[in-house]
Design an enzyme around this catalytic site. Structure first.
Site, PDB file in Angstrom:
ATOM      1  CB  THR A  13      -0.940   0.033   1.218  1.00 48.36           C
ATOM      2  OG1 THR A  13      -0.156   0.098   2.420  1.00 48.36           O
ATOM      3  CG2 THR A  13      -1.831  -1.202   1.246  1.00 48.36           C
ATOM      4  N   GLY A  14       0.365   2.315  -0.607  1.00 51.98           N
ATOM      5  CA  GLY A  14       1.128   3.552  -0.670  1.00 51.98           C
ATOM      6  C   GLY A  14       2.459   3.375  -1.374  1.00 51.98           C
ATOM      7  CB  SER A  15       3.655   0.866  -3.475  1.00 49.77           C
ATOM      8  OG  SER A  15       2.437   0.454  -4.065  1.00 49.77           O
ATOM      9  CB  THR A  16       2.592   6.026  -6.277  1.00 50.28           C
ATOM     10  OG1 THR A  16       2.429   6.929  -5.174  1.00 50.28           O
ATOM     11  CG2 THR A  16       1.288   5.298  -6.548  1.00 50.28           C
ATOM     12  N   GLY A  18       8.728   6.711  -2.984  1.00 47.32           N
ATOM     13  CA  GLY A  18       9.399   6.553  -1.712  1.00 47.32           C
ATOM     14  C   GLY A  18       9.685   5.125  -1.296  1.00 47.32           C
ATOM     15  CB  ILE A  19       9.694   3.592   2.100  1.00 46.71           C
ATOM     16  CG1 ILE A  19      10.786   4.454   2.731  1.00 46.71           C
ATOM     17  CG2 ILE A  19       9.733   2.181   2.680  1.00 46.71           C
ATOM     18  CD1 ILE A  19      10.616   4.694   4.223  1.00 46.71           C
ATOM     19  N   GLY A  20       7.681   2.782  -0.205  1.00 42.65           N
ATOM     20  CA  GLY A  20       6.768   1.793  -0.761  1.00 42.65           C
ATOM     21  C   GLY A  20       7.146   1.356  -2.152  1.00 42.65           C
ATOM     22  CB  SER A 141       8.614   5.597  12.131  1.00 43.72           C
ATOM     23  OG  SER A 141       9.509   6.671  12.366  1.00 43.72           O
ATOM     24  CE1 TYR A 154       4.911   8.982  10.473  1.00 41.35           C
ATOM     25  CE2 TYR A 154       6.778   9.326  11.943  1.00 41.35           C
ATOM     26  CZ  TYR A 154       6.226   8.747  10.816  1.00 41.35           C
ATOM     27  OH  TYR A 154       7.003   7.930  10.007  1.00 41.35           O
TER      28      TYR A 154
END
Length: 264
Positions: A13-16, A18-20, A141, A154
């Protein structure tokens, strides 16, 4: 060590970006078919084009879904019925003042950083248990352990991820499914990288200098004295998704550059 994930389906998820995105590429290099996820069609399509150009023999598909909402999570589940690997990476962070923050801001962040992973695990893990194999990874994190005063909300969400990860590992113990959390430190990802780039432009310095200033003032306990790369985070994730990592579950694994000053 040769990591082989052919025949495994992974959702990140959230892989467009950065880390993903680095995790998605790493899993694909190991042979997994990978589902890319993001909120908007434009970013998902762009990520697919670039990843397919980088890894032309890999199997990528894209799903546009805002997993910060129950409706978006349901849309992902409808389009991808099951998975062998689930990487709960979707999340964000914002600098804020604790005393000025509204309840709605806390709740919105919790929905994205925590509940997106809860909903995904609730849907996909039972199938993994039934098949006798699965990997679940929560991208937490170092802020889960060292709560930042400038982003208390966060830190709270990242600590919550550790609790969910450990509890879920306990729940599926002995089934062939492992559940772990990975704790990146300051990383040159899209969010923090853009912040450092903006800071550098405002101060008339280089991005590397801005990063060094951040480490000296905000994360002085770093042992590598630099930001980690997204690939360094991805390498840990790919390993714990492998057959070789069957003995690792219920763990909080750091890729924090030594920021956290404790042994366990």
């Amino acid at each position: 060590m040769q990591i082989e994930l052919k025949g495994r389906k992974a959702i990140v998820t959230g892989s467009t970006a950065g880390i993903g995105r680095s995790i998605a590429a790493g899993l694909a290099r190991a042979g997994a078919s990978v589902v890319i996820n993001g909120r908007g069609a434009e970013r998902v399509d762009a990520a697919l084009r670039e990843l397919r150009a980088l890894l032309p023999d890999a199997d990528f598909t894209g799903v546009v879904a805002d997993v910060s909402t129950p409706e978006g999570s349901a849309a992902l589940e409808a389009q991808v019925k099951d998975a062998d690997i689930l990487v709960n990476n979707a999340g964000t962070a914002h600098l804020n003042g604790f005393f000025e923050q509204k309840d709605s801001e806390w709740l919105d962040l919790f929905q994205l950083n925590v509940m997106s992973g809860v909903r995904a695990a609730r849907h996909y893990v039972p199938g993994m248990v039934k098949r006798g194999w699965g990997r679940v990874v929560f991208i937490s994190s170092e802020s889960a352990v060292m709560i930042p005063k400038e982003m208390i909300d966060y830190g709270v969400t990242k600590t919550a991820q550790l609790a969910v990860s450990r509890g879920l590992a306990e729940l599926v113990g002995g089934t062939g499914v492992t559940v772990n959390a990975v704790l990146p430190g300051p990383t040159r990802s899209e969010i923090l990288g853009n912040w450092m780039k903006s800071t550098a432009e405002e101060q008339g310095i280089t991005q590397v200098e801005a990063e060094q200033n951040f480490l000296k003032t905000m994360r002085p306990t770093t042992l590598i004295n630099r930001f980690t790369t997204t690939d360094e985070i991805a390498n840990m994730v790919v390993y714990i998704c492998s057959e070789q990592a069957t003995g690792t579950t219920g763990a909080a694994l750091r890729v924090d550059g030594g920021v956290i000053r404790s042994i366990p």
